[in-house]
Design a protein around this motif. Structure first.
Motif, mmCIF file in Angstrom:
data_model
loop_
_atom_site.group_PDB
_atom_site.id
_atom_site.type_symbol
_atom_site.label_atom_id
_atom_site.label_comp_id
_atom_site.label_asym_id
_atom_site.label_seq_id
_atom_site.Cartn_x
_atom_site.Cartn_y
_atom_site.Cartn_z
ATOM 1 N N GLY A 165 0.839 -1.197 0.000
ATOM 2 C CA GLY A 165 0.000 0.000 0.000
ATOM 3 C C GLY A 165 0.868 1.238 0.000
ATOM 4 O O GLY A 165 2.103 1.170 -0.029
ATOM 5 N N ASN A 166 0.258 2.379 0.070
ATOM 6 C CA ASN A 166 0.958 3.656 0.004
ATOM 7 C C ASN A 166 1.613 3.995 1.343
ATOM 8 O O ASN A 166 0.937 4.132 2.348
ATOM 9 N N GLY A 167 2.937 4.108 1.337
ATOM 10 C CA GLY A 167 3.663 4.517 2.539
ATOM 11 C C GLY A 167 3.602 3.531 3.686
ATOM 12 O O GLY A 167 3.684 3.929 4.854
ATOM 13 N N VAL A 168 3.490 2.244 3.392
ATOM 14 C CA VAL A 168 3.328 1.236 4.441
ATOM 15 C C VAL A 168 4.533 1.207 5.376
ATOM 16 O O VAL A 168 4.397 1.289 6.599
ATOM 17 N N PHE A 169 5.735 1.094 4.822
ATOM 18 C CA PHE A 169 6.913 0.954 5.689
ATOM 19 C C PHE A 169 7.131 2.199 6.541
ATOM 20 O O PHE A 169 7.538 2.096 7.704
ATOM 21 N N ALA A 170 6.863 3.377 5.983
ATOM 22 C CA ALA A 170 7.043 4.615 6.741
ATOM 23 C C ALA A 170 6.186 4.625 7.999
ATOM 24 O O ALA A 170 6.584 5.171 9.032
ATOM 25 N N ARG A 171 5.005 4.017 7.934
ATOM 26 C CA ARG A 171 4.099 4.000 9.082
ATOM 27 C C ARG A 171 4.408 2.874 10.062
ATOM 28 O O ARG A 171 4.234 3.029 11.272
ATOM 29 N N LEU A 172 4.869 1.741 9.543
ATOM 30 C CA LEU A 172 5.027 0.559 10.393
ATOM 31 C C LEU A 172 6.444 0.346 10.910
ATOM 32 O O LEU A 172 6.647 -0.481 11.804
ATOM 33 N N LYS A 173 7.422 1.070 10.405
ATOM 34 C CA LYS A 173 8.817 0.719 10.676
ATOM 35 C C LYS A 173 9.210 0.864 12.137
ATOM 36 O O LYS A 173 10.189 0.244 12.573
ATOM 37 N N PHE A 174 8.484 1.647 12.917
ATOM 38 C CA PHE A 174 8.835 1.806 14.323
ATOM 39 C C PHE A 174 8.263 0.702 15.211
ATOM 40 O O PHE A 174 8.379 0.750 16.435
ATOM 41 N N GLU A 175 7.609 -0.294 14.600
ATOM 42 C CA GLU A 175 6.987 -1.371 15.378
ATOM 43 C C GLU A 175 7.960 -2.490 15.734
ATOM 44 O O GLU A 175 7.630 -3.374 16.528
ATOM 45 N N SER A 176 9.154 -2.497 15.146
ATOM 46 C CA SER A 176 10.118 -3.560 15.413
ATOM 47 C C SER A 176 10.589 -3.516 16.859
ATOM 48 O O SER A 176 11.051 -2.482 17.339
ATOM 49 N N GLY A 177 10.495 -4.646 17.541
ATOM 50 C CA GLY A 177 10.933 -4.725 18.926
ATOM 51 C C GLY A 177 10.099 -5.716 19.710
ATOM 52 O O GLY A 177 9.301 -6.471 19.152
ATOM 53 N N VAL A 178 10.295 -5.711 21.014
ATOM 54 C CA VAL A 178 9.568 -6.618 21.913
ATOM 55 C C VAL A 178 8.320 -5.917 22.433
ATOM 56 O O VAL A 178 8.392 -4.817 22.992
ATOM 57 N N HIS A 179 7.179 -6.550 22.233
ATOM 58 C CA HIS A 179 5.890 -6.042 22.724
ATOM 59 C C HIS A 179 5.479 -6.902 23.924
ATOM 60 O O HIS A 179 5.376 -8.121 23.810
ATOM 61 N N ARG A 180 5.240 -6.269 25.058
ATOM 62 C CA ARG A 180 4.913 -6.990 26.285
ATOM 63 C C ARG A 180 3.433 -6.829 26.618
ATOM 64 O O ARG A 180 2.871 -5.741 26.455
ATOM 65 N N VAL A 181 2.806 -7.891 27.083
ATOM 66 C CA VAL A 181 1.403 -7.838 27.450
ATOM 67 C C VAL A 181 1.238 -8.253 28.906
ATOM 68 O O VAL A 181 1.923 -9.161 29.396
#
Length: 355
Positions: A165-181
């Protein structure tokens, strides 16, 4: 004062014209694609530089009219608004000139894996994937699962998908890492709050022109898919494993047909190798970038999802939102992404100011 030396502004404008001329010479496809990308990145900058020049010239013309008795009143009335507009253009140009990630316009490969926490971690990985999937749907992005391995009681041990889609990586790139619940697991009868985790990796989807993979550098094996992994794994005899011999990177696709598996595996391999090159380049840059939002450190705990309190906390920017239900449903992620991008841009501006 100009935010850039005039020499630099002249260089950008000249390069824009040079690239435009090279594109008109009908170069080969690979060269054309590279030039088109550069032109696309230069076009808004040069357009803003031209607008800045027009407003500056108009402002200078009005200031000269201050010496004309008949035109002075008109000039005095128009100058304040024009000065304000000139300041706005300077600010807009400043953001356009921030160092740009060449991968921002690319599609993305999303990888979600269960971390510590057993079955609850797999369930949480499933929740995260559905969160991104629903968010993608609201933006008109297309999600295609490349491979999956189901958890024993639901969710995923691992799921890898392509998002276009349009600009997908620009929006999602900061999601890399450990997500804790933090929540009471569905499998827990005692009602105690447990902590588990999942890891997320977002890779820019590489194209043929981004990275070359030589046939002699890869080994392709076909095999019968086995074990947990969803209905597709149970119905195919043609899982594909590709090994990139120089780096040792191995990718496996066990979805759909053997032909589709090979295409999926090559797509993932190309993106992994491209990401490795990006990571290497990042490490070679100045230490000033360390600790910034965009470091992409996947071992870093970046976010906590606290279900009992309905709270999401992003630890990198000290952002806390009490709307976890909307965020996990994929509806409130834009507020999180906007805050991350704003903080990242502010750090870049600060770094430029220190130079």
């Amino acid at each position: 004062m100009p935010i850039l030396p005039q020499e630099k502004i002249d260089q950008l404008t000249a390069r824009h014209g040079e690239v435009e001329g090279l594109m008109a010479q009908n170069p080969d496809q690979e060269t054309y694609v590279r030039l088109a990308r550069e032109y696309s990145s230069l076009e808004p900058v040069v357009a803003k530089i031209r607008e800045r020049g027009e407003v500056r010239d108009e402002l200078q013309g009005l200031q000269e009219l201050l010496d004309d008795a008949e035109m002075k009143e008109m000039a005095e009335a128009e100058i304040p608004a024009l000065k304000e507009r000139f300041g706005e253009i300077e600010e807009e140009l400043q953001f356009l000139l921030l160092p740009k990630d060449d991968a921002d316009d690319k599609n993305a490969i999303l990888e979600v894996r269960a971390g510590t926490g057993g079955s609850e971690a797999a369930l949480f990985a499933g929740d995260l994937f559905r969160m991104y999937q629903r968010h993608a749907e609201t933006h008109g992005w297309k999600v295609e699962v490349l491979s999956e391995s189901a958890g024993e009681v639901g969710g995923y041990k691992e799921i890898i998908a392509s998002i276009t889609g349009n600009g997908v990586f620009a929006r999602l790139k900061f999601e890399s890492g450990v997500h804790r619940v933090q929540r009471v697991p569905e499998t827990e009868s005692g009602g105690r709050v447990h902590t588990s985790a999942a890891t997320v990796a977002v890779l820019p989807e590489a194209e043929d022109v981004d990275i070359e993979i030589r046939n002699e550098d890869i080994r392709i094996d076909t095999m019968r898919a086995s074990g947990a992994g969803g209905q597709h794994v149970n119905t195919t005899d043609s899982a594909v494993r590709i090994t990139h011999v120089p780096t040792g990177v191995v990718v496996i696709s066990s979805e759909k047909s053997q032909h589709q598996n090979r295409a999926n595996a090559m797509k993932e391999l190309r993106s992994r190798l491209y990401d490795m090159e990006r990571q290497k380049a990042d490490q070679e840059r100045s230490d000033a970038r360390k600790g910034q939002v965009g470091s992409g450190d996947r071992s870093e705990r970046i976010r906590t999802y606290n279900f009992p309190q309905g709270r999401l906390t992003d630890h990198r920017i000290n952002l806390t939102l009490y709307k976890l239900d909307r965020i996990i449903a994929g509806e409130g992620l834009d507020e999180v992404f906007d805050a991350l991008i704003t903080d990242y841009q502010a750090s870049l501006l600060a770094a430029l100011g220190d130079e």
